[in-house]
Design an enzyme around this catalytic site. Structure first.
Site, PDB file in Angstrom:
ATOM      1  N   HIS A  71      -9.687  -8.183  -2.493  1.00 31.02           N
ATOM      2  CA  HIS A  71     -10.780  -7.838  -1.570  1.00 31.02           C
ATOM      3  C   HIS A  71     -11.958  -7.189  -2.284  1.00 31.02           C
ATOM      4  CE1 HIS A  71      -9.518  -3.533  -1.099  1.00 31.02           C
ATOM      5  NE2 HIS A  71      -8.286  -3.990  -1.130  1.00 31.02           N
ATOM      6  N   ASP A  73     -14.224  -5.051  -0.996  1.00 27.43           N
ATOM      7  CA  ASP A  73     -14.607  -3.694  -0.581  1.00 27.43           C
ATOM      8  C   ASP A  73     -13.701  -2.637  -1.176  1.00 27.43           C
ATOM      9  OD1 ASP A  73     -12.591  -4.899   1.116  1.00 27.43           O
ATOM     10  OD2 ASP A  73     -12.723  -3.120   2.377  1.00 27.43           O
ATOM     11  N   ASP A 110      -8.614  -0.226  -6.413  1.00 25.07           N
ATOM     12  CA  ASP A 110      -8.150  -0.888  -5.195  1.00 25.07           C
ATOM     13  C   ASP A 110      -9.412  -1.384  -4.484  1.00 25.07           C
ATOM     14  OD1 ASP A 110      -7.263  -1.631  -2.704  1.00 25.07           O
ATOM     15  OD2 ASP A 110      -6.679   0.381  -2.073  1.00 25.07           O
ATOM     16  N   GLU A 139     -11.332  -5.387   3.903  1.00 23.92           N
ATOM     17  CA  GLU A 139      -9.874  -5.295   4.023  1.00 23.92           C
ATOM     18  C   GLU A 139      -9.477  -3.911   4.483  1.00 23.92           C
ATOM     19  OE1 GLU A 139      -5.745  -4.402   2.812  1.00 23.92           O
ATOM     20  OE2 GLU A 139      -7.544  -3.413   2.080  1.00 23.92           O
ATOM     21  N   GLU A 140     -10.160  -2.902   3.940  1.00 28.36           N
ATOM     22  CA  GLU A 140      -9.738  -1.512   4.147  1.00 28.36           C
ATOM     23  C   GLU A 140     -10.009  -1.008   5.561  1.00 28.36           C
ATOM     24  OE1 GLU A 140      -8.017  -0.057   2.049  1.00 28.36           O
ATOM     25  OE2 GLU A 140      -8.517  -0.736   0.019  1.00 28.36           O
ATOM     26  N   ASP A 163      -3.541  -7.160  -4.860  1.00 28.82           N
ATOM     27  CA  ASP A 163      -3.903  -5.913  -4.181  1.00 28.82           C
ATOM     28  C   ASP A 163      -2.691  -4.985  -4.058  1.00 28.82           C
ATOM     29  OD1 ASP A 163      -5.416  -4.069  -2.766  1.00 28.82           O
ATOM     30  OD2 ASP A 163      -5.193  -5.117  -0.852  1.00 28.82           O
ATOM     31  N   HIS A 449      -7.430   5.615  -2.331  1.00 30.42           N
ATOM     32  CA  HIS A 449      -8.042   6.077  -1.071  1.00 30.42           C
ATOM     33  C   HIS A 449      -8.406   7.555  -1.118  1.00 30.42           C
ATOM     34  CE1 HIS A 449      -6.126   2.531   1.394  1.00 30.42           C
ATOM     35  NE2 HIS A 449      -6.642   2.154   0.242  1.00 30.42           N
TER      36      HIS A 449
HETATM   37 ZN   LIG Z   1      -6.532  -2.735  -1.314  1.00 29.74          ZN
END
Ligand SMILES: [Zn+2]
Length: 478
Positions: A71, A73, A110, A139-140, A163, A449
């Site tokens: 992904h 983003d 990520d 995606e997030e 991922d 994250h």
């Molecule tokens: Zn991810």
């Protein structure tokens, strides 16, 4: 070595491109330019997904098409004091002791590292069959790109998702999920003149991801405080307000409520007892939880007694945590539910958000219904939303066999084969397009994250070697 360096170079370039979920335009432009300058076929769609095609190397024309996917983003989080602007600033990082580490923000490995790996392959002369590299959006924040993708955007039937964040682990399944929201409507009721107003709170829990960390025995502050308040209901409490938790996919770390009670001393001593028992229960798994009860002041009226009772009973009855473990894959949580947040929504409403996950669709539906019934019985209006499908593990998958034997050959040991109790876009691809053979793996990332996210560079070398070996050797017999 050389290929790893190239991936790292691409990744460093990507850290300079702002790409928060929903704001991937510049990343998309970068990808399109990358394809055009190399004369590679490139397509995009209305939701911002990009697919770049590397034609088969000479002699590999009969190898069936392989899809690589990641992904565009990234999650944008920064430390409290940081002045970083995610719309304009490049990510600031250091390379230290074998790790690439973001200073004050998330690193975006990520899934920037998955994107970089695809760019390296697209730009290389590696002897592979035809490869389609698929770069999805958002995606997030709900997998919008994967949701919006139309059939035919990619054509290969074997897909490697890049991922995952534990090198040496191959993922062959993931959970599906749904959020369940309950809204209680109430009338106001005047605070009883003789009552004392108190603010009671539970704070400083560890919280964590409601998928990956739901089995770690962490306290749910919303659940815990609601349980106490439900027991106080029997002693005539009035509820003024309650506020706890934040995102649907996070275990709530804190919750507080303003209440009015006839006997503040008695309530305080019951809370002290309750706190002691709870601190004991979580001494090992969530040791720093704090409990507070203080005199407070309220200009707001209370929630009417009838709704207070029904709401607190439902909160106390609502399940939280692991519902079932998988019988096929050891240690895998199969079904869980997270009592995620509770907020006063203004205009006489209390809103409760919960989130259910399972790798088995019927089990997910069952637990979502159980949670919904629990709140409906209490008179709430309940809605399900943000549903996404799971990806059921196939232990006989050909791409799994190829990846396992390649890993064994390269490193002389067995990779772990796992499923995760969280969402991957693979579940959506399978539901939408069907008949796919998929796997997910990646280099080791830590702290994703969150500010300080980091990438293990030694694991990136193994990941690169493994990925190259797989893509140059798999799908040969078709
Ligand atoms: Zn991810």
């Amino acid at each position: 070595m050389e290929y790893t360096d190239r991936i790292l170079e691409y990744f460093k370039e990507i850290t300079g491109i702002p790409r928060e979920s929903g704001n991937e335009e510049r990343m998309r432009e970068y990808l399109i330019r990358f394809a055009h300058t190399r004369g590679l076929e490139c397509r995009t769609d209305s939701v911002g997904n990009v697919c770049i095609v590397k034609e088969a190397a000479p002699g590999k024309e009969n190898v069936s098409t392989l899809v690589l996917q990641g992904h565009q983003d990234m999650v944008c989080e920064k430390t409290a004091g940081s002045t970083h602007n995610f719309l304009t600033d490049p990510i600031d990082y250091v390379i230290e002791d074998g790790w690439m580490i973001a200073r004050e923000t998330t690193l975006g490995a990520d899934d920037g590292i998955g994107v970089a790996a695809m760019l390296m392959i697209l730009g290389s002369e590696l002897p592979t069959g035809k490869i389609e590299c698929v770069f999805t959006t958002s995606e997030e924040t709900g997998m919008d790109g994967a949701f919006g993708m139309q059939k035919g955007f990619f054509t290969g039937k074997t897909l490697i998702n890049l991922d995952s964040e534990d090198e040496g682990q191959l993922f062959i399944g993931c959970a599906g999920g749904v959020d369940t929201t309950a809204t209680f409507a109430f009338n106001n009721e005047a605070l009883n003149d003789d009552f004392k107003v108190l603010k009671v709170s539970i704070t400083n829990g560890l919280g964590g991801h409601s998928g990956d960390e739901i089995n770690k025995g962490r306290m749910n502050a919303v659940k815990a405080l609601s349980t106490f308040l439900a027991s106080e209901d029997g002693h005539g409490l009035q509820l003024v307000s309650i506020d706890g938790g934040n995102k649907p996919n996070a275990i709530p770390r804190e919750c507080s409520a303003v209440i009015a009670v006839p006997d503040a001393d008695a309530t305080s001593s019951r809370f002290a007892e309750f706190s002691k028992a709870l601190a004991n229960e979580y001494a090992d798994t969530d040791p720093d939880v704090e409990f507070g009860i203080l005199p407070a002041y309220s200009e707001s009226p209370a929630v009417c007694a009838q709704v207070t009772s029904a709401f607190l009973k439902a909160m106390a009855a609502c399940p939280h945590g692991v519902i079932a473990m998988s019988r096929d894959i050891e240690g895998l949580v199969e079904t869980s539910t997270n009592l995620a947040s509770v907020k006063m929504a203004g205009d006489g409403k209390i809103v409760v958000v919960t989130s259910q996950r399972s790798s088995v669709t019927t089990s997910r539906e069952e637990i979502a219904k159980a949670v919904a019934d629990c709140f409906r019985t209490g008179g709430a209006v309940v809605e399900h939303h943000s549903e996404y499908p799971g990806w059921k593990p196939n232990p006989d998958s050909p791409i799994l066999r190829a990846c396992v034997s390649s890993y064994r050959k390269l490193f002389g040991r067995e990779p772990q084969v796992k499923a995760i109790h969280a969402g991957l876009e693979c579940g959506l691809f399978e539901e939408k397009f069907g008949g796919l053979d998929m796997i997910s793996f990646g280099p080791t990332l830590r702290g994703v994250h969150a500010p300080g996210e980091r990438l293990d560079l030694a694991s990136l070398e193994r990941f690169t070697a493994h990925l190259i070996d797989v893509i140059t050797n798999c799908n040969q017999t078709v």
